[in-house]
Write an enzyme that holds these catalytic residues in place. Structure first.
Site, PDB file in Angstrom:
ATOM      1  N   GLY A  15     -17.742 -11.704 -43.028  1.00  0.00           N
ATOM      2  CA  GLY A  15     -17.494 -10.705 -41.973  1.00  0.00           C
ATOM      3  C   GLY A  15     -17.498 -11.321 -40.585  1.00  0.00           C
ATOM      4  O   GLY A  15     -17.761 -12.511 -40.390  1.00  0.00           O
ATOM      5  N   ASP A  16     -17.220 -10.439 -39.629  1.00  0.00           N
ATOM      6  CA  ASP A  16     -17.087 -10.813 -38.229  1.00  0.00           C
ATOM      7  C   ASP A  16     -18.389 -11.303 -37.622  1.00  0.00           C
ATOM      8  O   ASP A  16     -18.431 -12.310 -36.923  1.00  0.00           O
ATOM      9  CB  ASP A  16     -16.636  -9.557 -37.479  1.00  0.00           C
ATOM     10  CG  ASP A  16     -15.453  -9.856 -36.618  1.00  0.00           C
ATOM     11  OD1 ASP A  16     -14.646 -10.720 -37.032  1.00  0.00           O
ATOM     12  OD2 ASP A  16     -15.348  -9.237 -35.543  1.00  0.00           O
ATOM     13  N   LYS A 158     -28.562  -3.649 -36.023  1.00  0.00           N
ATOM     14  CA  LYS A 158     -28.189  -2.265 -35.807  1.00  0.00           C
ATOM     15  C   LYS A 158     -26.771  -2.032 -36.342  1.00  0.00           C
ATOM     16  O   LYS A 158     -26.041  -3.001 -36.507  1.00  0.00           O
ATOM     17  CB  LYS A 158     -28.293  -1.924 -34.317  1.00  0.00           C
ATOM     18  CG  LYS A 158     -27.268  -2.660 -33.425  1.00  0.00           C
ATOM     19  CD  LYS A 158     -26.600  -1.697 -32.501  1.00  0.00           C
ATOM     20  CE  LYS A 158     -25.138  -1.948 -32.411  1.00  0.00           C
ATOM     21  NZ  LYS A 158     -24.674  -2.898 -31.466  1.00  0.00           N
ATOM     22  N   GLU A 226     -18.133  -3.735 -19.670  1.00  0.00           N
ATOM     23  CA  GLU A 226     -17.262  -4.690 -20.367  1.00  0.00           C
ATOM     24  C   GLU A 226     -15.826  -4.439 -19.941  1.00  0.00           C
ATOM     25  O   GLU A 226     -15.412  -3.277 -19.829  1.00  0.00           O
ATOM     26  CB  GLU A 226     -17.362  -4.512 -21.889  1.00  0.00           C
ATOM     27  CG  GLU A 226     -18.432  -5.379 -22.521  1.00  0.00           C
ATOM     28  CD  GLU A 226     -18.545  -5.240 -24.035  1.00  0.00           C
ATOM     29  OE1 GLU A 226     -19.272  -6.025 -24.620  1.00  0.00           O
ATOM     30  OE2 GLU A 226     -17.916  -4.341 -24.627  1.00  0.00           O
ATOM     31  N   HIS A 250     -29.904  -1.590 -26.836  1.00  0.00           N
ATOM     32  CA  HIS A 250     -29.979  -2.694 -25.871  1.00  0.00           C
ATOM     33  C   HIS A 250     -30.570  -2.272 -24.518  1.00  0.00           C
ATOM     34  O   HIS A 250     -31.496  -2.875 -24.012  1.00  0.00           O
ATOM     35  CB  HIS A 250     -28.590  -3.288 -25.609  1.00  0.00           C
ATOM     36  CG  HIS A 250     -27.869  -3.755 -26.850  1.00  0.00           C
ATOM     37  ND1 HIS A 250     -28.516  -4.240 -27.951  1.00  0.00           N
ATOM     38  CD2 HIS A 250     -26.536  -3.818 -27.142  1.00  0.00           C
ATOM     39  CE1 HIS A 250     -27.618  -4.589 -28.865  1.00  0.00           C
ATOM     40  NE2 HIS A 250     -26.410  -4.339 -28.407  1.00  0.00           N
ATOM     41  N   ARG A 474     -13.379   1.709 -12.493  1.00  0.00           N
ATOM     42  CA  ARG A 474     -14.836   1.738 -12.362  1.00  0.00           C
ATOM     43  C   ARG A 474     -15.483   2.749 -13.313  1.00  0.00           C
ATOM     44  O   ARG A 474     -16.700   2.826 -13.403  1.00  0.00           O
ATOM     45  CB  ARG A 474     -15.244   2.086 -10.934  1.00  0.00           C
ATOM     46  CG  ARG A 474     -14.924   1.022  -9.900  1.00  0.00           C
ATOM     47  CD  ARG A 474     -15.575   1.326  -8.554  1.00  0.00           C
ATOM     48  NE  ARG A 474     -17.011   1.432  -8.659  1.00  0.00           N
ATOM     49  CZ  ARG A 474     -17.689   2.571  -8.615  1.00  0.00           C
ATOM     50  NH1 ARG A 474     -17.070   3.714  -8.450  1.00  0.00           N
ATOM     51  NH2 ARG A 474     -18.995   2.562  -8.732  1.00  0.00           N
TER      52      ARG A 474
HETATM   53  C1  BG6 Z   1     -22.983  -5.214 -29.473  1.00  0.00           C
HETATM   54  C2  BG6 Z   1     -22.071  -4.027 -29.414  1.00  0.00           C
HETATM   55  O1  BG6 Z   1     -24.245  -4.832 -29.951  1.00  0.00           O
HETATM   56  O2  BG6 Z   1     -23.124  -5.753 -28.184  1.00  0.00           O
HETATM   57  C3  BG6 Z   1     -20.742  -4.408 -28.815  1.00  0.00           C
HETATM   58  O3  BG6 Z   1     -21.891  -3.493 -30.708  1.00  0.00           O
HETATM   59  C4  BG6 Z   1     -20.908  -5.124 -27.498  1.00  0.00           C
HETATM   60  O4  BG6 Z   1     -19.940  -3.256 -28.646  1.00  0.00           O
HETATM   61  C5  BG6 Z   1     -21.927  -6.235 -27.617  1.00  0.00           C
HETATM   62  O5  BG6 Z   1     -19.668  -5.649 -27.111  1.00  0.00           O
HETATM   63  C6  BG6 Z   1     -22.253  -6.833 -26.264  1.00  0.00           C
HETATM   64  O6  BG6 Z   1     -23.054  -7.963 -26.420  1.00  0.00           O
HETATM   65  P1  BG6 Z   1     -22.977  -9.136 -25.383  1.00  0.00           P
HETATM   66  O7  BG6 Z   1     -24.075 -10.058 -25.805  1.00  0.00           O
HETATM   67  O8  BG6 Z   1     -21.623  -9.729 -25.492  1.00  0.00           O
HETATM   68  O9  BG6 Z   1     -23.218  -8.517 -24.041  1.00  0.00           O
END
Ligand code: BG6
Length: 494
Positions: A15-16, A158, A226, A250, A474
């Site tokens: 998987g990814d 998660k 992002e 997070h 934004r």
């Molecule tokens: C993951 C999310 O837990 O965290 C993603 O499922 C997100 O959607 C990613 O892109 C962001 O992690 P990082 O470390 O790239 O900020």
């Protein structure tokens, strides 16, 4: 004589997650000489592969000198098999028994690495799998793969459920099989350098502690932005949405580290006890304190709904701003503004602690470029990790104009020659060392879900529609309005 052998079994190795995070992190540990000697990495998946074809698949994801890559890959193996069903009897009776071959393979690898010595085999099972298969996978590990000689640890990622109830169902099933000390729930934000610095910054410095309360702090923002959308992950994302994907785990973990009291000691449980208290002081977030968004066509790309993996007409939020309150003596009334969004104008994750206005301000008439400037304490996790303090200074020159400037610590400048480890590298090392400080405890998970479950149910029932915002912007206008309502002041950057 005895030899320790460590086997890391990566379940879902095709998987990814495994390719992008788990294997590169394991390789980095090897490269930086943190991997115990005699470590074997065993990939497990349903699709037929060989040791060689798995190596070919992961080789491009490993960054480092070619000889090191090959040495590491030589310790990577593959085992094919099913994940089994939820019924333990069916698994045991199926022919061959589910995970039977996996257990045998781990034992054989331990023996072969032991070089004729008696072997203590330590085993990590890393579940790089969708949570729907956690129950059978855990049951099968327990039945067929526990180490008879050393420890066995389980790493899970998660999403741990979709709400309080489903998360607790998942936990209850897993906790019947493993003790809390065998379970490592990863939240990779806890493995980031600047996250781990929060405890040091707050408790190893004299100057912050007296300011760190409702008397001085106007609000705290925790931001995640992002510049890209779901990128083909829409099928997963749509079932969860941004609150479950980023905020409930997070960003809430970051909030805990910002808001917690000083723990009695640095022991993992003392720290997690303090984080838990913060979570338990937060009321479930009210729908008045939430703004949702979903990206549509814009300068950065195509609409969320144009992602072929997203169901037509989905109302899943790809952006959310939530205002939370920690109802204890230190924080009563201080808004914690949590904002997360995909497909925005920049890539950034920051904690911004905004102080109140200066009382009896001598410069009230001279507000910086027509606007009040507040002190702000900023911890930037990414990009360019940094800690900085926004302060008002006299603009250099003959006049008496004010400017807002920064006292700043830029990690890439200050620690130029010290590479910052990837979150997963650090967390896997912690797991090898048996340190659970940066992993989420079950009671933390419960408390975190309690804060968001009523809101999530309301959203899922169609109670709130996300406001559309252009890809690359934004974010939704309502989010700024809601933030303004909290009394937050937008600081100008000098
Ligand atoms: C993951 C999310 O837990 O965290 C993603 O499922 C997100 O959607 C990613 O892109 C962001 O992690 P990082 O470390 O790239 O900020």
């Amino acid at each position: 004589d005895e030899h320790n052998v460590l086997t890391v079994t990566v379940l879902g190795c095709t998987g990814d997650l495994a390719k992008k995070k788990t294997y590169p992190a394991l390789f980095a540990l090897f490269l930086h000489e943190h991997m115990p000697p005699r470590t074997v990495v065993l990939g497990y998946a349903r699709s037929p592969m060989t040791d060689e074809s798995l190596r070919d698949k992961i080789r491009p994801a490993l960054k480092g000198p070619k000889d090191k890559v090959e040495t590491f890959l030589a310790s990577c193996f593959f085992q094919q098999g099913e994940y089994g069903s939820d019924d333990p009897e069916e698994n045991a009776e199926s022919d061959p028994p589910v995970f039977g071959a996996l257990g045998d393979r781990v034992a054989a690898l331990e023996d072969s690495r032991g070089g004729g010595f008696r072997v203590t085999g330590h085993r990590i099972f890393y579940l790089a799998l969708p949570p729907s298969v956690y129950p059978p996978v855990c049951a099968n590990i327990k039945r067929a793969c526990m180490s008879p000689t050393g420890w066995t640890r389980i790493v899970v990622e998660k999403p741990f459920g979709k709400d309080l109830q489903s998360s607790e169902e998942l936990s209850a099933g897993i906790s019947k099989l493993f003790t809390e000390s065998q379970l490592y729930r990863i939240d990779h934000y806890l493995g980031k350098e600047l996250t781990q610095n929060l405890v040091v910054m707050r408790f190893a410095n004299r100057f912050l502690a007296p300011l760190w309360n409702r008397d001085n702090i106007a609000n705290v923002q925790i931001l995640f932005k992002e510049p890209f959308g779901t990128q083909g992950r829409g099928g997963y994302f749509d079932q969860y949405g941004i609150i479950r994907d980023i905020i409930q785990n997070h960003l809430l973990q970051l909030l805990c580290l910002v808001a917690m009291e000083k723990p009695c000691s640095l022991s993992p449980d003392d720290i997690r006890d303090e984080k838990l208290k913060v979570l338990r002081c937060i009321e479930p977030v009210s729908t008045d304190n939430v703004a949702l968004g979903q990206y549509t066509n814009g300068p950065g790309g195509e609409a969320y709904l144009d992602d072929a993996t997203v169901p037509a007409g989905s109302k899943a939020p790809t952006f959310a701003l939530c205002v939370l309150y920690v109802g204890n003596e230190r924080w009563d009334g201080v808004p914690f503004i949590i904002k997360a969004g995909k497909a925005l104008n920049e890539h950034k994750c920051e904690i911004r602690v905004q102080l109140k206005d200066v009382p009896g301000d001598l410069f009230a008439e001279q507000k910086v470029r027509g606007r009040q400037a507040r002190n702000e304490f900023v911890v930037r996790l990414q990009p360019d990790p940094a800690i900085y303090m926004k302060m008002t200074v006299k603009e250099p020159g003959l006049g008496m104009e004010l400017a807002q400037s920064e006292l700043e610590l830029l990690y890439t400048q200050k620690y130029e020659s010290t590479p910052i480890p990837e979150a997963y590298e650090r967390l896997i090392l912690d797991c090898i060392n048996g340190d659970q400080q940066h992993f989420v405890r079950r009671d933390e998970l419960v408390a975190a879900w309690k804060i968001f479950t009523p809101l999530l149910k309301y959203i899922d029932a169609g109670g709130m529609n996300p406001e559309l915002y252009p890809y690359g912007s934004r974010g939704p206008v309502n989010a700024d309005k809601l933030r303004e309502k909290t009394g937050h002041v937008l600081n100008l950057t000098a």
